[in-house]
Design a protein around this motif. Structure first.
Motif, PDB file in Angstrom:
ATOM      1  N   ALA A  14      -5.789  40.346  -9.109  1.00 14.96           N
ATOM      2  CA  ALA A  14      -6.354  39.193  -9.825  1.00 14.96           C
ATOM      3  C   ALA A  14      -6.549  38.008  -8.874  1.00 14.96           C
ATOM      4  O   ALA A  14      -7.577  37.320  -8.916  1.00 14.96           O
ATOM      5  N   LEU A  15      -5.574  37.790  -7.998  1.00  9.76           N
ATOM      6  CA  LEU A  15      -5.683  36.686  -7.038  1.00  9.76           C
ATOM      7  C   LEU A  15      -6.823  36.920  -6.047  1.00  9.76           C
ATOM      8  O   LEU A  15      -7.526  35.972  -5.665  1.00  9.76           O
ATOM      9  N   PHE A  16      -7.012  38.178  -5.650  1.00  7.60           N
ATOM     10  CA  PHE A  16      -8.110  38.471  -4.717  1.00  7.60           C
ATOM     11  C   PHE A  16      -9.461  38.242  -5.386  1.00  7.60           C
ATOM     12  O   PHE A  16     -10.401  37.731  -4.763  1.00  7.60           O
ATOM     13  N   ILE A  17      -9.563  38.611  -6.660  1.00  6.22           N
ATOM     14  CA  ILE A  17     -10.807  38.376  -7.404  1.00  6.22           C
ATOM     15  C   ILE A  17     -11.067  36.872  -7.530  1.00  6.22           C
ATOM     16  O   ILE A  17     -12.205  36.405  -7.383  1.00  6.22           O
ATOM     17  N   LEU A  18     -10.014  36.105  -7.788  1.00  5.58           N
ATOM     18  CA  LEU A  18     -10.159  34.646  -7.842  1.00  5.58           C
ATOM     19  C   LEU A  18     -10.599  34.075  -6.500  1.00  5.58           C
ATOM     20  O   LEU A  18     -11.393  33.134  -6.432  1.00  5.58           O
ATOM     21  N   LEU A  19     -10.084  34.656  -5.417  1.00  6.26           N
ATOM     22  CA  LEU A  19     -10.484  34.229  -4.075  1.00  6.26           C
ATOM     23  C   LEU A  19     -11.969  34.488  -3.851  1.00  6.26           C
ATOM     24  O   LEU A  19     -12.695  33.632  -3.306  1.00  6.26           O
ATOM     25  N   LEU A  20     -12.446  35.664  -4.295  1.00  7.48           N
ATOM     26  CA  LEU A  20     -13.873  35.972  -4.167  1.00  7.48           C
ATOM     27  C   LEU A  20     -14.703  35.005  -5.008  1.00  7.48           C
ATOM     28  O   LEU A  20     -15.803  34.601  -4.598  1.00  7.48           O
ATOM     29  N   ALA A  21     -14.171  34.644  -6.179  1.00 11.21           N
ATOM     30  CA  ALA A  21     -14.880  33.686  -7.033  1.00 11.21           C
ATOM     31  C   ALA A  21     -14.988  32.324  -6.333  1.00 11.21           C
ATOM     32  O   ALA A  21     -16.029  31.653  -6.418  1.00 11.21           O
ATOM     33  N   PHE A  22     -13.920  31.949  -5.629  1.00 12.74           N
ATOM     34  CA  PHE A  22     -13.949  30.696  -4.880  1.00 12.74           C
ATOM     35  C   PHE A  22     -15.004  30.756  -3.762  1.00 12.74           C
ATOM     36  O   PHE A  22     -15.767  29.805  -3.553  1.00 12.74           O
ATOM     37  N   VAL A  42     -20.784  31.511   5.599  1.00  7.70           N
ATOM     38  CA  VAL A  42     -20.492  32.860   6.104  1.00  7.70           C
ATOM     39  C   VAL A  42     -19.118  32.884   6.769  1.00  7.70           C
ATOM     40  O   VAL A  42     -18.313  33.800   6.552  1.00  7.70           O
ATOM     41  N   PHE A  43     -18.833  31.860   7.558  1.00  7.52           N
ATOM     42  CA  PHE A  43     -17.556  31.783   8.264  1.00  7.52           C
ATOM     43  C   PHE A  43     -16.393  31.685   7.280  1.00  7.52           C
ATOM     44  O   PHE A  43     -15.392  32.396   7.390  1.00  7.52           O
ATOM     45  N   ILE A  44     -16.541  30.771   6.305  1.00  5.39           N
ATOM     46  CA  ILE A  44     -15.491  30.596   5.297  1.00  5.39           C
ATOM     47  C   ILE A  44     -15.283  31.890   4.512  1.00  5.39           C
ATOM     48  O   ILE A  44     -14.150  32.310   4.244  1.00  5.39           O
ATOM     49  N   GLY A  45     -16.383  32.548   4.139  1.00  2.00           N
ATOM     50  CA  GLY A  45     -16.292  33.801   3.382  1.00  2.00           C
ATOM     51  C   GLY A  45     -15.556  34.871   4.157  1.00  2.00           C
ATOM     52  O   GLY A  45     -14.693  35.577   3.612  1.00  2.00           O
ATOM     53  N   PHE A  46     -15.867  34.997   5.461  1.00  2.00           N
ATOM     54  CA  PHE A  46     -15.224  36.027   6.277  1.00  2.00           C
ATOM     55  C   PHE A  46     -13.736  35.748   6.469  1.00  2.00           C
ATOM     56  O   PHE A  46     -12.894  36.638   6.314  1.00  2.00           O
ATOM     57  N   ILE A  47     -13.422  34.490   6.797  1.00  2.00           N
ATOM     58  CA  ILE A  47     -12.021  34.123   7.027  1.00  2.00           C
ATOM     59  C   ILE A  47     -11.192  34.266   5.747  1.00  2.00           C
ATOM     60  O   ILE A  47     -10.095  34.856   5.754  1.00  2.00           O
ATOM     61  N   ALA A  48     -11.719  33.745   4.645  1.00  2.00           N
ATOM     62  CA  ALA A  48     -10.990  33.828   3.375  1.00  2.00           C
ATOM     63  C   ALA A  48     -10.826  35.283   2.934  1.00  2.00           C
ATOM     64  O   ALA A  48      -9.766  35.684   2.448  1.00  2.00           O
ATOM     65  N   GLY A  49     -11.889  36.075   3.113  1.00  2.00           N
ATOM     66  CA  GLY A  49     -11.813  37.494   2.757  1.00  2.00           C
ATOM     67  C   GLY A  49     -10.788  38.236   3.599  1.00  2.00           C
ATOM     68  O   GLY A  49     -10.021  39.070   3.098  1.00  2.00           O
ATOM     69  N   VAL A  51      -8.120  36.888   5.152  1.00  2.00           N
ATOM     70  CA  VAL A  51      -6.782  36.437   4.749  1.00  2.00           C
ATOM     71  C   VAL A  51      -6.371  37.097   3.426  1.00  2.00           C
ATOM     72  O   VAL A  51      -5.232  37.560   3.265  1.00  2.00           O
ATOM     73  N   GLY A  52      -7.316  37.151   2.487  1.00  2.00           N
ATOM     74  CA  GLY A  52      -7.031  37.816   1.211  1.00  2.00           C
ATOM     75  C   GLY A  52      -6.726  39.293   1.404  1.00  2.00           C
ATOM     76  O   GLY A  52      -5.839  39.846   0.754  1.00  2.00           O
ATOM     77  N   ILE A 233      -9.294  48.111   6.394  1.00  2.00           N
ATOM     78  CA  ILE A 233      -9.347  47.561   5.033  1.00  2.00           C
ATOM     79  C   ILE A 233      -9.420  46.038   5.085  1.00  2.00           C
ATOM     80  O   ILE A 233     -10.191  45.405   4.355  1.00  2.00           O
ATOM     81  N   VAL A 234      -8.625  45.440   5.973  1.00  2.00           N
ATOM     82  CA  VAL A 234      -8.644  43.970   6.122  1.00  2.00           C
ATOM     83  C   VAL A 234     -10.018  43.513   6.598  1.00  2.00           C
ATOM     84  O   VAL A 234     -10.572  42.523   6.095  1.00  2.00           O
ATOM     85  N   LEU A 235     -10.585  44.244   7.560  1.00  2.00           N
ATOM     86  CA  LEU A 235     -11.920  43.915   8.058  1.00  2.00           C
ATOM     87  C   LEU A 235     -12.966  44.056   6.954  1.00  2.00           C
ATOM     88  O   LEU A 235     -13.858  43.210   6.817  1.00  2.00           O
ATOM     89  N   PHE A 236     -12.849  45.101   6.144  1.00  2.00           N
ATOM     90  CA  PHE A 236     -13.767  45.305   5.025  1.00  2.00           C
ATOM     91  C   PHE A 236     -13.692  44.134   4.045  1.00  2.00           C
ATOM     92  O   PHE A 236     -14.721  43.667   3.527  1.00  2.00           O
ATOM     93  N   CYS A 237     -12.470  43.646   3.785  1.00  2.00           N
ATOM     94  CA  CYS A 237     -12.304  42.502   2.884  1.00  2.00           C
ATOM     95  C   CYS A 237     -12.979  41.257   3.455  1.00  2.00           C
ATOM     96  O   CYS A 237     -13.559  40.461   2.717  1.00  2.00           O
ATOM     97  N   GLY A 238     -12.909  41.100   4.794  1.00  2.00           N
ATOM     98  CA  GLY A 238     -13.595  39.984   5.439  1.00  2.00           C
ATOM     99  C   GLY A 238     -15.094  40.073   5.254  1.00  2.00           C
ATOM    100  O   GLY A 238     -15.757  39.073   4.933  1.00  2.00           O
ATOM    101  N   VAL A 239     -15.650  41.271   5.445  1.00  2.00           N
ATOM    102  CA  VAL A 239     -17.093  41.480   5.258  1.00  2.00           C
ATOM    103  C   VAL A 239     -17.470  41.256   3.796  1.00  2.00           C
ATOM    104  O   VAL A 239     -18.514  40.656   3.488  1.00  2.00           O
TER     105      VAL A 239
END
Length: 268
Positions: A14-22, A42-49, A51-52, A233-239
Motif C-alpha cells: 500500500a505504501l509503495f502504491i502511495l509512493l507511485l501516486a506521489f 524523471v530523476f525524482i521518479g527514478f530515485i523515489a522508485g 528507494v521504494g 527488482i530494485v532497479l525495476f522499481c526505479g524504472v
C-alpha cells in the motif's frame, strides 16, 4: 506466514502504491513547473522508485518463497520428510513414540547412525566391515572410515541405540576402540500442513533439524532458483517510478491518443 506477516506485506504494498501516486502527481504538476523540468520529474521518479523498491518492495520480495510455500502446503498431496540428528543419549524409542503421536505425522524411523570412535588402522577397518552385520543382525549395512567414523543402517523399527551398544561393546572388547559420541539420523514423515509444528516440536527439545524434503519444499527451492536477483527488482522499481512520473507528465497526450483510437474504432 502469520497474520502479522500478511499485514506487513499489505502495508508495504500500500505504501509503495502511495509512493507511485506521489510520483504521478509530481508529473501532473508540469503545467505549473513547466515541461522544461521534465528531467527533474524523471530523476525524482527514478530515485523515489528505487528507494521504494529497496525499503518497501524488497522485504515483500523476501517473503515470496514463504507465501508460495504456504500455497503449496495447502494444495500439495503426499508428505514431507523432516530429518533430524538426535544424540543417542536421548531416549530414541520414547521420542519416536511422542513424534508419532503428533498431529499430521505419518511415520517416524531412523535412517542411520553416525558413530565417532578412536582412529584405527586400515586392517581394523576391514575387520569391522566384515563383522558389522554379524555383531548385530539388524544392521543392514555400514560404512567405515579409518578416521573413526562409522555410519550404520539398521532395519526399520529396530532400536538404533541397541545396535550402537552392541557395536561399541565389540569395538572395545576386540580392539580397545572407544566410542566417543554418536547420533541417530531420524526421519519424520509428516503432512505438509504440519511441517512447521513438527519442526518447532523438535527444536523445543534442542534437537538439530537438518532439513525438510518433499514436493512442497522442492517447488519452493525451484521458485527460489527462478527468482531474479533482488538488485534487479530494485532497479525495476526505479524504472517503474520513472515511467509513472512520465505518465503524469504526458497524461493528457495519452488520454488524447487513447480517445482517438476509440473514436476511430467506433467510427465517430
Amino acid at each position: 506466514m502469520n497474520t502479522m506477516d500478511v499485514l506487513g506485506v499489505t502495508v508495504m504494498l500500500a505504501l509503495f502504491i502511495l509512493l507511485l501516486a506521489f510520483i504521478f502527481s509530481t508529473g501532473l504538476m508540469t503545467p505549473i513547473i513547466g515541461k522544461k523540468n521534465l528531467l527533474f520529474v524523471v530523476f525524482i521518479g527514478f530515485i523515489a522508485g528505487t528507494v521504494g523498491g529497496a525499503f518497501l518492495i524488497s522485504p515483500v520480495y523476501d517473503e515470496i518463497p514463504e507465501i508460495a510455500r504456504g500455497v503449496y502446503i495447502s494444495t500439495e498431496g503426499g508428505t514431507e520428510n523432516v530429518t533430524a540428528d538426535v544424540s543417542t543419549a536421548t531416549d530414541i524409542m520414547k521420542l519416536t513414540e511422542e513424534l508419532a503421536a503428533q498431529e499430521g505425522v505419518v511415520d517416524v524411523h531412523s535412517e542411520g547412525i553416525v558413530i565417532r570412535t578412536d582412529r584405527f588402522s586400515e586392517n581394523r577397518k576391514r575387520i569391522i566391515e566384515e563383522k558389522v552385520s554379524i555383531i548385530d543382525s539388524n544392521i543392514t549395512s555400514g560404512k567405515v572410515y579409518t578416521n573413526g567414523t562409522i555410519i550404520l543402517q539398521v532395519k526399520k523399527g529396530y532400536n538404533p541405540v541397541k545396535a550402537l551398544e552392541n557395536l561399541a561393546e565389540w569395538l572395545m572388547y576386540t580392539g580397545g576402540i572407544k566410542t566417543r559420541y554418536s547420533t541417530v539420523h531420524l526421519v519424520v514423515e509428516v503432512k505438509p500442513q504440519n511441517v512447521d509444528q513438527v519442526v518447532s516440536y523438535l527444536q523445543a527439545r534442542e534437537i538439530v533439524v537438518t532439513g525438510v524434503k518433499g514436493p512442497a519444499e522442492e517447488k519452493v527451492a525451484a521458485l527460489k532458483r527462478s527468482l531474479p536477483d533482488k538488485s534487479n527488482i530494485v532497479l525495476f522499481c526505479g524504472v517503474l517510478g520513472m515511467l509513472t512520473g512520465l505518465a503524469g507528465v504526458f497524461i493528457d497526450s495519452i488520454f488524447g491518443f487513447v480517445r482517438g483510437i476509440y473514436q476511430r474504432y467506433r467510427g465517430v
